[in-house]
Design an enzyme around this catalytic site. Structure first.
Site, short mmCIF file in Angstrom:
data_model
loop_
_atom_site.label_atom_id
_atom_site.label_comp_id
_atom_site.label_asym_id
_atom_site.label_seq_id
_atom_site.Cartn_x
_atom_site.Cartn_y
_atom_site.Cartn_z
N ASP A 194 -0.22 -7.12 -6.07
CA ASP A 194 -1.57 -7.19 -5.50
C ASP A 194 -1.50 -8.16 -4.32
O ASP A 194 -1.11 -9.32 -4.51
CB ASP A 194 -2.53 -7.70 -6.60
CG ASP A 194 -3.98 -7.74 -6.15
OD1 ASP A 194 -4.24 -7.80 -4.93
OD2 ASP A 194 -4.85 -7.73 -7.04
N ASP A 250 2.72 -1.84 -4.27
CA ASP A 250 1.31 -1.42 -4.31
C ASP A 250 0.67 -2.11 -5.51
O ASP A 250 1.38 -2.59 -6.41
CB ASP A 250 1.23 0.12 -4.45
CG ASP A 250 -0.12 0.68 -4.03
OD1 ASP A 250 -0.19 1.34 -2.97
OD2 ASP A 250 -1.13 0.45 -4.75
N ILE A 251 -0.64 -2.12 -5.53
CA ILE A 251 -1.35 -2.70 -6.68
C ILE A 251 -1.15 -1.84 -7.93
O ILE A 251 -1.21 -2.32 -9.04
CB ILE A 251 -2.85 -2.89 -6.35
CG1 ILE A 251 -3.53 -3.79 -7.39
CG2 ILE A 251 -3.57 -1.56 -6.21
CD1 ILE A 251 -4.93 -4.24 -6.99
N TYR A 261 -15.03 -3.12 6.88
CA TYR A 261 -13.67 -2.64 7.21
C TYR A 261 -13.35 -2.90 8.69
O TYR A 261 -12.30 -3.44 9.02
CB TYR A 261 -13.60 -1.15 6.89
CG TYR A 261 -12.33 -0.44 7.30
CD1 TYR A 261 -11.11 -0.71 6.70
CD2 TYR A 261 -12.36 0.55 8.29
CE1 TYR A 261 -9.95 -0.03 7.07
CE2 TYR A 261 -11.22 1.24 8.65
CZ TYR A 261 -10.02 0.94 8.04
OH TYR A 261 -8.87 1.62 8.40
N GLY A 270 -0.39 4.90 -0.84
CA GLY A 270 -1.51 5.46 -0.09
C GLY A 270 -1.14 6.63 0.79
O GLY A 270 0.01 7.10 0.83
N GLN A 271 -2.14 7.12 1.53
CA GLN A 271 -1.96 8.30 2.38
C GLN A 271 -0.81 8.08 3.37
O GLN A 271 0.05 8.95 3.53
CB GLN A 271 -3.27 8.60 3.12
CG GLN A 271 -3.24 9.91 3.89
CD GLN A 271 -4.42 10.08 4.83
OE1 GLN A 271 -5.21 9.15 5.05
NE2 GLN A 271 -4.55 11.25 5.40
N ILE A 297 -6.54 9.97 10.05
CA ILE A 297 -5.24 10.61 9.85
C ILE A 297 -5.39 11.81 8.92
O ILE A 297 -6.01 11.72 7.86
CB ILE A 297 -4.23 9.59 9.25
CG1 ILE A 297 -4.14 8.33 10.12
CG2 ILE A 297 -2.86 10.25 9.10
CD1 ILE A 297 -3.78 8.57 11.57
N LYS A 299 -10.61 -5.40 10.51
CA LYS A 299 -9.58 -4.95 11.46
C LYS A 299 -9.62 -5.80 12.73
O LYS A 299 -8.57 -6.11 13.30
CB LYS A 299 -9.76 -3.47 11.78
CG LYS A 299 -9.41 -2.54 10.62
CD LYS A 299 -7.96 -2.68 10.21
CE LYS A 299 -7.57 -1.78 9.08
NZ LYS A 299 -6.20 -2.03 8.57
N GLY A 352 0.82 -1.22 0.00
CA GLY A 352 0.00 0.00 0.00
C GLY A 352 0.85 1.25 0.00
O GLY A 352 0.48 2.28 0.57
P1 NAD Z 1 -5.02 4.38 1.45
O1 NAD Z 1 -6.39 4.00 0.99
O2 NAD Z 1 -4.60 5.79 1.33
O3 NAD Z 1 -3.94 3.49 0.71
C1 NAD Z 1 -4.10 2.12 0.54
C2 NAD Z 1 -3.17 1.68 -0.55
O4 NAD Z 1 -3.39 0.27 -0.75
C3 NAD Z 1 -3.43 2.37 -1.90
O5 NAD Z 1 -2.24 2.90 -2.42
C4 NAD Z 1 -3.97 1.25 -2.79
O6 NAD Z 1 -3.56 1.37 -4.14
C5 NAD Z 1 -3.35 0.03 -2.13
N1 NAD Z 1 -4.10 -1.20 -2.41
C6 NAD Z 1 -5.44 -1.35 -2.50
N2 NAD Z 1 -5.73 -2.62 -2.80
C7 NAD Z 1 -4.56 -3.27 -2.91
C8 NAD Z 1 -4.22 -4.60 -3.23
N3 NAD Z 1 -5.16 -5.53 -3.52
N4 NAD Z 1 -2.91 -4.96 -3.24
C9 NAD Z 1 -1.96 -4.03 -2.97
N5 NAD Z 1 -2.22 -2.75 -2.69
C10 NAD Z 1 -3.52 -2.38 -2.66
O7 NAD Z 1 -4.89 3.87 2.96
P2 NAD Z 1 -4.03 4.52 4.13
O8 NAD Z 1 -4.84 5.63 4.69
O9 NAD Z 1 -2.64 4.77 3.68
O10 NAD Z 1 -4.09 3.34 5.18
C11 NAD Z 1 -3.00 2.46 5.39
C12 NAD Z 1 -3.39 1.53 6.53
O11 NAD Z 1 -3.66 2.30 7.70
C13 NAD Z 1 -4.64 0.70 6.28
O12 NAD Z 1 -4.51 -0.56 6.88
C14 NAD Z 1 -5.71 1.47 7.00
O13 NAD Z 1 -6.77 0.63 7.39
C15 NAD Z 1 -4.95 1.99 8.19
N6 NAD Z 1 -5.58 3.16 8.78
C16 NAD Z 1 -5.64 4.34 8.11
C17 NAD Z 1 -6.25 5.42 8.68
C18 NAD Z 1 -6.34 6.75 7.97
O14 NAD Z 1 -7.06 7.65 8.45
N7 NAD Z 1 -5.63 6.94 6.86
C19 NAD Z 1 -6.82 5.31 9.95
C20 NAD Z 1 -6.77 4.09 10.62
C21 NAD Z 1 -6.13 3.02 10.02
C1 AKB Z 2 -11.57 5.50 7.82
O1 AKB Z 2 -12.26 6.51 8.04
O2 AKB Z 2 -11.97 4.48 7.27
C2 AKB Z 2 -10.15 5.53 8.32
C3 AKB Z 2 -10.05 4.91 9.67
C4 AKB Z 2 -10.41 5.70 10.85
O3 AKB Z 2 -9.70 3.76 9.79
N1 AKB Z 2 -9.67 6.87 8.30
#
Ligand code: NAD
Ligand code: AKB
Length: 311
Positions: A49, A34-35, A138, A11-12, A168, A142, A8
């Site tokens: 993936d 990443d995918i 989701y 991602g963010q 975040i 988790k 991933g």
């Molecule tokens: P995001 O959605 O910004 O990024 C996820 C990434 O995963 C993307 O780049 C996407 O292309 C990639 N992806 C999707 N499907 C895929 C697959 N099949 N194979 C490989 N890559 C794939 O998510 P994020 O915000 O960076 O979150 C990262 C982790 O942190 C996640 O586990 C999320 O649940 C957790 N998290 C995030 C937040 C938040 O607010 N950002 C809060 C709590 C937990």
């Molecule tokens: C979402 O809103 O899905 C995420 C999280 C809190 O896990 N930002």
């Protein structure tokens, strides 16, 4: 933590965790996966993936990876629109990562959990051992991740760790389909349009965190002594809680003309199922978790960076 692989990566969180890992003296290589083709500024990249276990296992072997940060996931709002995809990526994909990690002899696997593990029946200000009754696919994924992480540790000695991140907030990469995305979008729209339509009510209070603190939390749990961790896969990490009304007021301190409108949609129900605040005293006591940014300092930093980025 010499050879690290991040899933991933685009991602963010991945887009900011990777440079932070690359700065650490003990880290020699960070493999960004990443995918979609990752855009790492330095270091190897692989298009993988996580639903393809063989491809993931091959990368672990090829780079002789010792630590994985597994960030690939489908977040809450997107997951409700695509539950089958969320099941395949978050549950089956994570199982692939666990199995490949076990077979490879991975030293450490870090996987973020979320405040999405909680549900409407969760008591106020929850700690780690509380009612986990999520209403989203989701959140269910988790809870599965936390339990499977413990299971692989108890049964196979795989060192799996994680923290329950709140929403975040960051300026580098837009969030990818979560319920808390409004807390990022409001900043972009404040600068680009001078107004924002929140998709939740003005009094919706949720736990949130600035990206710099989230990176500290992930590296903090990854590097903590294992025997100090009572809840290795489930630590709450808190920073701040605010409502859209409070966020709007904080932005208006810098941009007095910023206007907010409120048009709650289906994401309101998800937000209402999560707690306003969490008890993170265990993380603070067990491995020294502490956050830096409050609402005022985060708002000032976000606006400064976005003004530079968006012009
Ligand atoms: P995001 O959605 O910004 O990024 C996820 C990434 O995963 C993307 O780049 C996407 O292309 C990639 N992806 C999707 N499907 C895929 C697959 N099949 N194979 C490989 N890559 C794939 O998510 P994020 O915000 O960076 O979150 C990262 C982790 O942190 C996640 O586990 C999320 O649940 C957790 N998290 C995030 C937040 C938040 O607010 N950002 C809060 C709590 C937990
Ligand atoms: C979402 O809103 O899905 C995420 C999280 C809190 O896990 N930002």
């Amino acid at each position: 933590m010499q050879t690290v692989l991040v899933t991933g990566a685009r991602g963010q969180i991945g887009s900011e965790l990777i440079p932070a890992l690359q700065e650490r003296s003990e880290v020699e290589t960070v493999v960004a996966t990443d995918i979609e083709e990752p855009e790492a500024e330095s270091g190897p990249t692989e298009k993988i993936d996580v639903r393809d276990k063989e491809a993931f296992a091959t990368a672990l072997e090829e780079y002789d990876v010792d630590t994985v940060f597994h960030l690939a996931a489908i977040l809450s709002a997107k997951g409700e629109n695509h539950p089958q995809l969320a099941f395949e990526v978050n549950i089956e994909g994570f199982h692939n990562v666990l199995e490949a990690g076990r077979q490879h002899g991975l030293e450490r696997l870090v996987v973020p959990s979320s405040i999405a593990v909680f549900g409407p029946e969760t008591p106020t200000d929850p700690g780690e051992m509380t009612t986990l009754a999520p209403r989203t696919i989701y959140g269910i994924s988790k809870v599965f991740g936390e339990h499977m992480g413990n299971y692989y540790n108890w049964n196979f000695g795989l060192d799996v760790r994680g923290v329950r991140l709140p929403g975040i907030i960051s300026h580098k990469t837009l969030p990818g389909g979560g319920t808390t995305d409004y807390a990022v979008e409001a900043f972009y729209d404040a600068i680009e349009n001078g107004e924002y339509d929140y998709f939740v009510r003005d009094d919706t209070e949720l736990p949130m965190m600035y990206m710099a603190d989230a990176i500290d939390a992930l590296i903090g749990i990854a590097t903590a002594p294992r025997d100090s961790l009572e809840y290795p896969c489930s630590y709450n990490v808190g920073a701040l809680s605010f409502t859209p009304k409070e966020l709007t007021a904080a932005i208006q301190e810098h941009r007095p003309d910023f206007e907010a409108h409120y048009e709650p949609d289906e994401r309101q129900e998800i937000a209402d199922s999560w707690p306003d605040d969490i008890d993170d005293s265990a993380a603070r006591e067990d491995w020294g978790w502490e956050h830096t940014y409050d609402l005022e300092s985060m708002t000032a930093d976000m606006l400064e960076h976005l003004e530079e980025k968006l012009g």
